[in-house]
Design an enzyme around this catalytic site. Structure first.
Site, PDB file in Angstrom:
ATOM      1  N   ASP A 106       0.817  -1.115  -0.046  1.00  0.00           N
ATOM      2  CA  ASP A 106       0.054  -0.083   0.167  1.00  0.00           C
ATOM      3  C   ASP A 106       0.842   1.220  -0.073  1.00  0.00           C
ATOM      4  OD1 ASP A 106       0.842  -0.294   2.791  1.00  0.00           O
ATOM      5  OD2 ASP A 106      -1.109  -1.309   3.315  1.00  0.00           O
ATOM      6  N   ASN A 131      -8.397  -3.661  13.924  1.00  0.00           N
ATOM      7  CA  ASN A 131      -9.982  -4.036  13.509  1.00  0.00           C
ATOM      8  C   ASN A 131      -9.845  -5.319  12.598  1.00  0.00           C
ATOM      9  OD1 ASN A 131      -8.800  -2.850  11.050  1.00  0.00           O
ATOM     10  ND2 ASN A 131     -10.284  -1.248  11.199  1.00  0.00           N
ATOM     11  N   HIS A 140      -7.813  -5.552   9.802  1.00  0.00           N
ATOM     12  CA  HIS A 140      -7.475  -5.173   8.435  1.00  0.00           C
ATOM     13  C   HIS A 140      -6.123  -5.979   7.946  1.00  0.00           C
ATOM     14  CE1 HIS A 140      -5.618  -1.189   9.959  1.00  0.00           C
ATOM     15  NE2 HIS A 140      -4.442  -1.853   9.024  1.00  0.00           N
ATOM     16  N   GLU A 152     -10.062  -2.579   5.017  1.00  0.00           N
ATOM     17  CA  GLU A 152     -10.750  -2.268   6.181  1.00  0.00           C
ATOM     18  C   GLU A 152     -12.211  -3.180   6.041  1.00  0.00           C
ATOM     19  OE1 GLU A 152      -9.668  -0.589   8.286  1.00  0.00           O
ATOM     20  OE2 GLU A 152      -9.125   1.344   7.679  1.00  0.00           O
TER      21      GLU A 152
END
Length: 241
Positions: free
Chosen positions: A67, A135, A137, A142
């Protein structure tokens, strides 16, 4: 899925680095999928150390990063291009032309996604390094009702931006969006190496590795991959025993 739990970060980092070094020894033209953040820093340091000690060349290696933030130039000290140069690329003999990240300054984000995905399709990663978000990811994929398979631009959730705010002068400076490989792209790697540290990740580690497969926990999709290696420190793995 093979899960290893380590007593020290030194042991974890060395184990992970050995996986990369052994791969390059056996396959000098290996394709590496790389990650950023605090989790891989020690791993990259050990890779550099081992490469120098064993005279390992990265001349034939190709890398693709997971990313990059939207809106950051490669020379911005918070961009992932800068991070990779600081922690790995500038310390090994890899050609810049063989290192690839999404262009955070692309004028046409959708075209940039298509360009990057086309490169990923040419040669799948031999090994893909991943961290794990609070969370669930992976990359910047996400939790959602559906996940994009290929490279895409994602609006970062506040909890992800807050987790990354420690790297910036203020919360306002944390980018609101990022380019990321899709989960489909990640799962095409021959081997996936998931590295997680810290007691605050113990709950999401258990959910991702042993809970239901769900797009609400993107990392849980790793359960569908035939070759996943998980490296945990004792705190991150405490709920698995």
């Amino acid at each position: 899925m093979k899960i290893h739990v380590f007593d020290t970060s030194e042991q974890l980092d060395r184990f992970a680095a050995d996986l990369f070094i052994d791969l390059i020894k056996s396959k000098p033209d290996a394709v590496l999928g790389l990650a950023t953040g605090s989790t891989p820093v020690g791993i990259y340091a050990k890779i550099v150390e081992q490469a120098k000690q064993q005279n390992i060349s990265f001349g034939g290696v190709t890398t693709y990063n997971l990313d990059e933030y939207v809106g950051l130039t490669p020379d911005n000290d918070q961009s992932y291009a800068y991070y990779m140069n600081q922690h790995l690329f500038s310390h090994i003999d890899i050609s810049p032309e063989r290192t690839h990240l999404p262009n955070g300054m692309a004028s046409d984000p959708q075209a940039e996604c298509a360009r990057y995905e086309a490169m990923l399709e040419e040669r799948h990663a031999d090994i893909q390094l991943l961290g794990l978000g609070h969370n669930g990811h992976i990359g910047f994929n996400e939790p959602d009702s559906a996940l994009s398979a290929g490279t895409h631009v994602v609006k970062l959730k506040n909890e992800t931006r807050e987790a990354n705010a420690r790297f910036f002068a203020s919360m306002d400076e944390v980018p609101a969006a990022a380019f990321t490989m899709g989960v489909g792209s990640i799962l095409k790697a021959n081997t996936i190496l998931l590295v997680v540290r810290g007691a605050e990740k113990a709950s999401i580690v258990k959910e991702a590795l042993t809970g239901p497969v769900s797009t609400q926990v993107p990392a849980s999709l790793l359960q569908t991959h035939p070759r996943v290696i998980v490296l945990l420190d004792r705190e991150a793995g405490r709920m698995l025993v």
